[in-house]
Design a protein around this motif. Sequence first.
Motif, PDB file in Angstrom:
ATOM      1  N   GLU A  29       0.680  -1.151  -0.091  1.00 19.41           N
ATOM      2  CA  GLU A  29      -0.067   0.076  -0.022  1.00 19.41           C
ATOM      3  C   GLU A  29       1.043   1.207  -0.005  1.00 19.41           C
ATOM      4  O   GLU A  29       0.808   2.230  -0.843  1.00 19.41           O
ATOM      5  N   PHE A  32       2.799   1.513  -3.475  1.00 20.50           N
ATOM      6  CA  PHE A  32       1.763   2.092  -4.663  1.00 20.50           C
ATOM      7  C   PHE A  32       1.482   3.488  -4.238  1.00 20.50           C
ATOM      8  O   PHE A  32       1.033   4.201  -5.293  1.00 20.50           O
ATOM      9  N   GLN A  33       1.011   4.056  -3.055  1.00 17.67           N
ATOM     10  CA  GLN A  33       0.838   5.449  -3.020  1.00 17.67           C
ATOM     11  C   GLN A  33       1.923   6.228  -3.422  1.00 17.67           C
ATOM     12  O   GLN A  33       1.727   7.308  -4.165  1.00 17.67           O
ATOM     13  N   VAL A  36       1.840   6.163  -7.328  1.00 16.32           N
ATOM     14  CA  VAL A  36       0.867   6.961  -8.047  1.00 16.32           C
ATOM     15  C   VAL A  36       1.132   8.468  -8.338  1.00 16.32           C
ATOM     16  O   VAL A  36       0.623   9.223  -9.225  1.00 16.32           O
ATOM     17  N   MET A  46      -4.775   4.891 -12.076  1.00 17.37           N
ATOM     18  CA  MET A  46      -5.386   5.304 -10.929  1.00 17.37           C
ATOM     19  C   MET A  46      -6.657   6.291 -11.271  1.00 17.37           C
ATOM     20  O   MET A  46      -7.649   6.235 -10.720  1.00 17.37           O
ATOM     21  N   TYR A  51     -13.153   2.549  -9.063  1.00 12.84           N
ATOM     22  CA  TYR A  51     -13.283   1.919  -7.648  1.00 12.84           C
ATOM     23  C   TYR A  51     -14.464   2.002  -6.767  1.00 12.84           C
ATOM     24  O   TYR A  51     -15.129   3.290  -6.893  1.00 12.84           O
ATOM     25  N   SER A  55     -14.092   2.668  -0.708  1.00 10.59           N
ATOM     26  CA  SER A  55     -12.722   1.873  -0.816  1.00 10.59           C
ATOM     27  C   SER A  55     -11.425   2.564  -0.513  1.00 10.59           C
ATOM     28  O   SER A  55     -11.427   3.965  -0.776  1.00 10.59           O
ATOM     29  N   LYS A  56     -10.399   2.031  -0.282  1.00 11.02           N
ATOM     30  CA  LYS A  56      -9.193   2.794  -0.071  1.00 11.02           C
ATOM     31  C   LYS A  56      -8.630   3.141  -1.460  1.00 11.02           C
ATOM     32  O   LYS A  56      -8.059   4.170  -1.404  1.00 11.02           O
ATOM     33  N   ALA A  57      -8.974   2.487  -2.637  1.00  9.26           N
ATOM     34  CA  ALA A  57      -8.410   2.871  -3.851  1.00  9.26           C
ATOM     35  C   ALA A  57      -9.018   4.094  -4.385  1.00  9.26           C
ATOM     36  O   ALA A  57      -8.728   5.170  -4.916  1.00  9.26           O
ATOM     37  N   TYR A  58     -10.655   4.298  -4.013  1.00 13.69           N
ATOM     38  CA  TYR A  58     -11.455   5.331  -4.372  1.00 13.69           C
ATOM     39  C   TYR A  58     -10.936   6.566  -3.589  1.00 13.69           C
ATOM     40  O   TYR A  58     -10.834   7.640  -4.067  1.00 13.69           O
ATOM     41  N   LEU A  60      -7.875   7.210  -2.671  1.00 16.91           N
ATOM     42  CA  LEU A  60      -6.498   7.562  -2.925  1.00 16.91           C
ATOM     43  C   LEU A  60      -6.822   8.324  -4.387  1.00 16.91           C
ATOM     44  O   LEU A  60      -6.263   9.251  -4.666  1.00 16.91           O
ATOM     45  N   GLN A  61      -7.859   7.894  -5.137  1.00  8.86           N
ATOM     46  CA  GLN A  61      -8.059   8.258  -6.544  1.00  8.86           C
ATOM     47  C   GLN A  61      -8.616   9.846  -6.294  1.00  8.86           C
ATOM     48  O   GLN A  61      -8.152  10.753  -6.763  1.00  8.86           O
TER      49      GLN A  61
END
Length: 70
Positions: A29, A32-33, A36, A46, A51, A55-58, A60-61
């Motif tokens: 994680e 990945f951050q 990005v 991303m 996502y 969610s964590k992906a959302y 982050l986006q």
Amino acid sequence: MAPECHSLLKSVCALKGITVSEFAYEAVEKRFQEMVYSDNQVQQMMINGDYPIGSKAYALQEQLRKDLNL
């Protein structure tokens, strides 16, 4: 992974009260951050991803879009 590294990883995780999976997830994680913001291909993936809300992906986006003024 070399057996001695795997052994060390398991020992550190046991010492910290986390599983190897939890340790690996946190490491991935974090990396990945970083990617990005430093890798244009990952950044585009991303930004264009779909996502699930919450969610964590959302999250982050959304943060990435905000940081890039998109």
